[in-house]
Write a protein that holds these residues in place. Structure first.
Motif, mmCIF file in Angstrom:
data_model
loop_
_atom_site.group_PDB
_atom_site.id
_atom_site.type_symbol
_atom_site.label_atom_id
_atom_site.label_comp_id
_atom_site.label_asym_id
_atom_site.label_seq_id
_atom_site.Cartn_x
_atom_site.Cartn_y
_atom_site.Cartn_z
ATOM 1 N N LEU A 183 0.833 -1.202 0.000
ATOM 2 C CA LEU A 183 0.000 0.000 0.000
ATOM 3 C C LEU A 183 0.875 1.263 0.000
ATOM 4 C CD1 LEU A 183 -2.798 1.206 0.026
ATOM 5 C CD2 LEU A 183 -2.872 0.926 2.509
ATOM 6 N N LEU A 184 1.990 1.224 0.707
ATOM 7 C CA LEU A 184 2.909 2.367 0.687
ATOM 8 C C LEU A 184 3.453 2.602 -0.713
ATOM 9 C CD1 LEU A 184 4.893 1.865 4.015
ATOM 10 C CD2 LEU A 184 3.468 3.835 3.415
ATOM 11 N N ALA A 185 3.732 1.531 -1.430
ATOM 12 C CA ALA A 185 4.216 1.685 -2.805
ATOM 13 C C ALA A 185 3.169 2.376 -3.671
ATOM 14 C CB ALA A 185 4.580 0.323 -3.387
ATOM 15 N N MET A 186 1.890 2.044 -3.461
ATOM 16 C CA MET A 186 0.817 2.690 -4.218
ATOM 17 C C MET A 186 0.707 4.169 -3.851
ATOM 18 S SD MET A 186 -2.013 -0.365 -3.890
ATOM 19 C CE MET A 186 -3.290 0.515 -4.789
ATOM 20 N N LEU A 187 0.817 4.472 -2.561
ATOM 21 C CA LEU A 187 0.719 5.869 -2.122
ATOM 22 C C LEU A 187 1.882 6.693 -2.655
ATOM 23 C CD1 LEU A 187 -0.361 5.341 1.599
ATOM 24 C CD2 LEU A 187 -1.804 6.050 -0.319
ATOM 25 N N ARG A 188 3.051 6.091 -2.693
ATOM 26 C CA ARG A 188 4.238 6.809 -3.150
ATOM 27 C C ARG A 188 4.124 7.199 -4.625
ATOM 28 N NH1 ARG A 188 7.693 3.321 -1.343
ATOM 29 N NH2 ARG A 188 7.982 2.267 -3.333
ATOM 30 N N GLU A 189 3.367 6.414 -5.382
ATOM 31 C CA GLU A 189 3.235 6.679 -6.812
ATOM 32 C C GLU A 189 1.976 7.467 -7.144
ATOM 33 O OE1 GLU A 189 5.672 6.008 -8.853
ATOM 34 O OE2 GLU A 189 6.765 5.190 -7.128
ATOM 35 N N GLN A 190 1.245 7.912 -6.135
ATOM 36 C CA GLN A 190 -0.006 8.635 -6.393
ATOM 37 C C GLN A 190 0.250 9.935 -7.136
ATOM 38 O OE1 GLN A 190 -2.380 9.456 -2.941
ATOM 39 N NE2 GLN A 190 -3.521 7.563 -3.088
ATOM 40 N N ALA A 204 -6.849 4.886 -1.956
ATOM 41 C CA ALA A 204 -5.736 4.335 -2.739
ATOM 42 C C ALA A 204 -6.083 3.027 -3.434
ATOM 43 C CB ALA A 204 -4.513 4.134 -1.837
ATOM 44 N N GLY A 205 -7.038 2.293 -2.884
ATOM 45 C CA GLY A 205 -7.391 1.002 -3.475
ATOM 46 C C GLY A 205 -6.724 -0.163 -2.764
ATOM 47 N N VAL A 206 -6.863 -1.343 -3.342
ATOM 48 C CA VAL A 206 -6.352 -2.577 -2.743
ATOM 49 C C VAL A 206 -5.133 -3.039 -3.532
ATOM 50 C CG1 VAL A 206 -6.918 -4.921 -2.016
ATOM 51 C CG2 VAL A 206 -8.712 -3.172 -2.097
ATOM 52 N N PRO A 207 -4.012 -3.309 -2.878
ATOM 53 C CA PRO A 207 -2.841 -3.829 -3.605
ATOM 54 C C PRO A 207 -3.172 -5.115 -4.349
ATOM 55 C CG PRO A 207 -2.223 -3.150 -1.383
ATOM 56 C CD PRO A 207 -3.717 -3.081 -1.453
ATOM 57 N N THR A 208 -2.598 -5.276 -5.513
ATOM 58 C CA THR A 208 -2.911 -6.424 -6.376
ATOM 59 C C THR A 208 -2.646 -7.752 -5.681
ATOM 60 O OG1 THR A 208 -2.392 -5.107 -8.338
ATOM 61 C CG2 THR A 208 -2.360 -7.517 -8.572
ATOM 62 N N ARG A 209 -1.532 -7.861 -5.009
ATOM 63 C CA ARG A 209 -1.179 -9.121 -4.350
ATOM 64 C C ARG A 209 -2.253 -9.528 -3.344
ATOM 65 N NH1 ARG A 209 4.631 -9.852 -3.924
ATOM 66 N NH2 ARG A 209 4.634 -7.585 -3.749
ATOM 67 N N LEU A 210 -2.713 -8.558 -2.544
ATOM 68 C CA LEU A 210 -3.737 -8.838 -1.537
ATOM 69 C C LEU A 210 -5.072 -9.162 -2.192
ATOM 70 C CD1 LEU A 210 -4.819 -8.868 1.377
ATOM 71 C CD2 LEU A 210 -5.120 -6.387 1.200
ATOM 72 N N ALA A 211 -5.439 -8.388 -3.224
ATOM 73 C CA ALA A 211 -6.722 -8.621 -3.894
ATOM 74 C C ALA A 211 -6.780 -10.025 -4.497
ATOM 75 C CB ALA A 211 -6.940 -7.570 -4.977
ATOM 76 N N GLU A 212 -5.705 -10.435 -5.169
ATOM 77 C CA GLU A 212 -5.715 -11.763 -5.796
ATOM 78 C C GLU A 212 -5.781 -12.871 -4.749
ATOM 79 O OE1 GLU A 212 -2.439 -12.054 -8.450
ATOM 80 O OE2 GLU A 212 -3.334 -10.698 -9.938
ATOM 81 N N LEU A 213 -5.110 -12.689 -3.623
ATOM 82 C CA LEU A 213 -5.142 -13.714 -2.583
ATOM 83 C C LEU A 213 -6.553 -13.889 -2.035
ATOM 84 C CD1 LEU A 213 -3.697 -15.639 -0.591
ATOM 85 C CD2 LEU A 213 -3.394 -13.659 0.914
#
Length: 925
Positions: A183-190, A204-213
């Motif tokens: 999630l920090l990686a997503m925020l950093r690229e906002q 920010a949304g849901v990180p892909t890794r977490l969503a797929e799991l």
């Protein structure tokens, strides 16, 4: 990133360093994303394993363990990852290897407990026989706490890492390390760049890794069981099993079966005793987005009913479910109940935010707006500022379909917000007058409230007599209403009005405030009355009474839920601390208060002015003007009259110090007009001495005399100690300037005595800074009288010029050496007091004046003292003032030097300290 617990590390280390130690097996359990693989890497890097063979085995992958009949002939660290993925053949081989571990070897085995085929048995359903010599340990990884999240977030986000963002990150991710990092990686690229708000984290949304799991686990369930997981996604938080089943619509038996299947597949987790949901809260959004629209609306409809049965009811959440289900009437009813509940428990800002968001939604029916808008206004007036609230109210009062009584109530609250929270007095006054007229015929209680607001005298414009007229009307309307809270509101404003002009009955009115009332509305008004009294006591100079009033007022405000009153009391406290000399840490307290009330700068106007006054005394004149002008947050012309007069007095003083006498005189005339029109003469106390001095030095002695005369007449016999002291100070200023203009030493001695009388009053209050300033003036006059007598005895020209304006006091023999010695003693005491307070500029000025008359110390060799590479006392003084931001001309005026001499001293200080600039000099001295 992850470190195992200390005991496990020590046990593994002992396996390789202690010859007598047996082999060690460490089981590491942790849900997905907790960092098991990182932990294995940390174990592999332990210093004790540097000479040990390492064997990695990832279960479910090809290769890995040696053949079963092979033996390990050297110390080995076996690192087994994801044993929950192992098939039966791998588990059989692993059990054999672990059972055969020899001393000098160790193994660490990680697994997800939620994905074990047999719960609690990482090595499969067949019980393993552990050899006696084998030490078996278990380490359970836990989510990060908020401090660990903060450290990682600070590294990733830098300055955008706010406490609000950290709290939201911890809440949304549950502290699961993998989710936090993703999630920090997503925020950093906002884009636009992340600024550190909780709203940005939520969006920010849901990180892909977490969503797929989470989706893989959800859709591994049979279609008959998935609605249970969908229900958890809609409820979005820990829920009881029966609630999940009710929201899913599956029925008792199928729902219970679905819950078991969801737990077995790790789609859901048990979050507490009998409470279920997603291990990572953020995962709910990923599941919710995959639910078909009609199904999702049905889930929200059932969720609203289920949450409505909880006690206490979370009405805001119920409302959101109604809205998501398309049930707008239910949504608006729930919003109203949520706002009422929040207001009743003092959570006014929560109510404001909810109502603002709701009323800003297009298409709200008029009848709903008529119910919700007054509720928003009442909370906004009691709570803290919101610009959006004002905008919403301004739109609503223009709605022609609103009933007149509702429009009048909204207009009343809009007027109060404009005046009290926004500092837009002129607009607020006009709106309140219209509201009083609208409400007079329809709602007597609210009409009395509008009239009571017009009793408050702090706003610029209306005179004291106008406020007295509104007091008569408000009192009558409150009595007609029969409402105790309204009577208390009028009494609270009566207290503020009476104390502002030192009405002899004011303290009796304070005693009548119903501070013991059990009615919250009455208690809020009584708290406001006490804080009004405390604020007026500060301006009058009754500093010893302020503590009791503020303490009782703030406690009552806290109990009754009046945050605006609590904050205004904090501003009063800052003023009291300044006048009574409690300067240690005061600048920081002012800055913290300004930061805490950043969304409502008018509320922090006291802090701005106090911070500016401190900057004046410290010689930081650039900062002083910035703070005194409220740093541009709103117009200073809208400051409450006593605060505006105080700020104006400080600005006039700065202008005089810069020798801009004509500008100072213009500022004095403008500021005096505001106070004179108001007619509350005690409020002139912090303006009068500087305004009189500006006009006298500009040659407008007639206006200066008129100011003093009006000030004295306006005060009459009022019991206003601070104003009495200021009046004595102002008279002394007149006497000094007239004596200097006429060259009369006796007049200067009279002026010195007048300054001493003012200083004595300030000492009684107590006001140490004002006492030191007036004492300094007395010493200056005595030395000037001495010099004038000396010049007269030597036949000097009578019109040689004003000693004070030029800053030069000739060093000549005094006729009255006792008087001179007394003046020098006064100035020495002033310099000490200024230094103790932290008034750098004042202390430097007093020492500079002393040097013009103090005799040289005996025993000093002739010529200038040598300071080699050390700053001389004069260089240190000049450097101190230069580093504060004063110009050479301003320093010269303070120290009675020429600008050229100041320039030379600064150059010497920079050379000796190695400073590269005036700014750098501040860090060097």
């Amino acid at each position: 990133m992850i470190a195992t617990c200390g005991s496990a590390r020590r046990s593994l280390a002992r396996a390789f360093t202690d010859r007598d130690a047996g082999p060690v097996l460490l089981f590491v359990e942790g849900s997905a994303g907790l960092g098991k693989t990182h932990l294995l890497r940390a174990l592999a890097d332990l210093p004790e394993t540097s000479d040990v063979a390492r064997l990695w085995w990832r279960c479910g992958a090809e290769g890995g363990l040696p053949e079963e009949d092979e033996t390990w002939r050297e110390p080995t660290l076996l690192l087994v990852d994801d044993v929950h993925r192992a098939d039966e053949d791998e588990l059989r081989r692993l059990r054999r290897v672990l059972a055969g571990l020899e001393p000098g070897s160790a193994a660490a085995v990680t697994y997800r407990p939620e994905e074990l085929p047999v719960p609690g048995m990482p090595l499969g359903g067949s019980a393993m026989t552990y050899p006696f010599r084998l030490t078996v340990l278990r380490d359970r990884l836990a989510p990060w706490d908020e401090e660990r999240v903060r450290r990682v977030a600070a590294e990733a986000l830098g300055e955008s890492c706010t406490a609000e963002a950290v709290s939201a990150l911890r809440e949304r991710t549950g502290g699961v390390p993998r989710a936090v990092v993703d999630l920090l990686a997503m925020l950093r690229e906002q884009r636009p760049a992340f600024t550190g708000t909780a709203a940005e984290v939520a969006a920010a949304g849901v990180p892909t890794r977490l969503a797929e799991l989470v989706l893989s686990r959800t859709y591994a369930l049979s279609p008959a069981h998935r609605p249970l997981v969908w229900a958890a996604a809609v409820l979005d938080g820990p829920a009881a099993g029966d609630e999940l089943i009710a929201v899913s619509g599956l029925g008792a038996r199928p729902g219970s079966d679905a819950l078991l299947r969801a737990l077995e597949s790790a789609a859901l987790a048990e979050l507490g005793e009998g409470r279920y949901g997603f291990a990572v809260p953020l995962a709910a959004a990923a599941v919710r987005d995959t639910v078909p629209g009609p199904v999702r609306q049905d889930l929200h409809r059932r969720a609203a009913r289920a949450l409505g049965r909880r006690q206490p009811v979370a009405w805001a959440a119920v409302g959101e479910h109604h809205r998501a289900a398309g049930e707008y009437r239910g949504w608006l009813r729930a919003v109203e109940k949520a706002a009422e509940s929040a207001a009743a428990s003092g959570r006014h800002q929560e109510a404001i935010t909810l109502l603002e968001r709701t009323l800003a939604t297009p298409g709200i029916p008029p009848q709903a707006r008529a119910r919700l808008a007054p509720l928003l206004a009442r909370n906004a007036v009691t709570g803290l500022r919101s610009d959006q609230t004002v905008e919403v109210l301004e739109q609503i009062v223009r709605d022609a379909d609103l009933p007149p009584a509702v429009r009048g109530e909204l207009r009343l609250d809009l007027g109060l917000m404009l005046s009290n929270q926004m500092g837009r007095f002129e607009e607020g006054w006009r709106v309140l007058e219209v509201a009083a007229a609208e409400l007079r015929e329809v709602r007597s209680v609210l009409a009395a409230r509008a009239m009571a607001a017009l009793v408050t005298p702090y706003w610029p414009g209306a005179s004291l007599d106008v406020h007295r007229g509104w007091l008569i009307k408000a009192s009558a309307a409150a009595d007609d209403s029969g409402d105790d809270a309204m009577r208390t509101a009028v009494l609270a404003n009566h207290v503020g009005l009476a104390m502002s002009w030192a009405d002899p009955e004011a303290w009796d009115l304070v005693e009548r405030l119903p501070v013991q009332s059990t009615d919250r509305a009455c208690a809020r008004q009584a708290a406001r009355g006490l804080c009004n009294a405390a604020d007026s006591a500060v301006w009058l100079g009754f500093y010893r009474r302020v503590d009791g009033l503020l303490t009782e007022g703030r406690e009552l405000a806290t109990r009754s839920g009046a945050p605006y009153t609590e904050h205004s009391a904090s501003g009063t406290r800052l003023l009291q601390e300044f006048w009574t000399g409690q300067w240690l840490g005061l600048a920081k307290r002012c800055e913290e208060f300004v930061a805490d009330t950043a969304d409502m700068p008018f509320l922090s106007s006291d802090a701005y002015v106090v911070r500016g006054l401190l900057a004046v005394a410290q010689g930081d004149w650039g900062e002083a003007r910035s703070w005194l002008s409220q740093r541009g947050t709103f117009g200073t012309e809208n400051l409450p009259v006593p605060l505006g007069a105080t700020a104006a007095g400080a600005v006039i003083r700065l202008t005089l110090a810069r020798q801009e006498v004509a500008d100072a005189a213009e500022q004095a005339r403008a500021a005096w007009t505001v106070v004179a029109e108001k007619g509350v003469w005690p409020w002139a106390a912090e303006l009068a001495p500087w305004a009189v001095e500006a006009l006298a030095r500009a040659g407008d002695t007639a206006t200066a005399h008129a100011m003093v005369r009006d000030f004295a007449r306006g005060l009459g016999e009022a019991d206003a100690p601070a104003a009495r002291a200021a009046l004595a100070w102002s008279r002394a200023v007149l006497a000094e300037n007239e004596a200097l203009a006429e060259g009369r030493p006796d007049g200067l001695l009279s002026a010195a005595e007048a300054y001493r009388k003012a200083a004595a009053v300030y000492a009684e209050l107590p006001r140490p800074y004002s006492q030191a300033l007036t004492t300094e003036c007395a010493g200056r006059c005595a030395l000037a009288a001495d010099a004038a007598e000396a010049r007269s005895g030597e036949g000097a020209e009578a019109g040689e010029g004003r000693a004070r304006a030029s800053g030069e006091v000739p060093a000549a023999p005094a006729r009255d050496r006792a008087t001179t010695a007394s003046a020098i003693a006064e100035l020495e005491a002033c310099a000490r007091h200024f230094t103790e307070l932290g008034a750098v500029w004042d202390a430097t000025r007093a020492r500079a004046l002393l040097r013009t008359r103090q005799p040289a110390k005996k025993g000093r060799p002739p010529g200038r003292p040598s300071h080699s590479d050390q700053l001389s006392p004069r260089e240190a003084e000049v450097a101190q003032l230069a580093s504060s931001g004063l110009t050479n001309r301003e320093i010269a005026a303070t120290l009675h030097l020429s600008p050229r001499t100041v320039e030379q001293h600064i150059a010497g200080a920079m050379r000796k300290t190695g400073a590269l600039s005036r700014r750098d000099l501040a860090h060097r001295i």
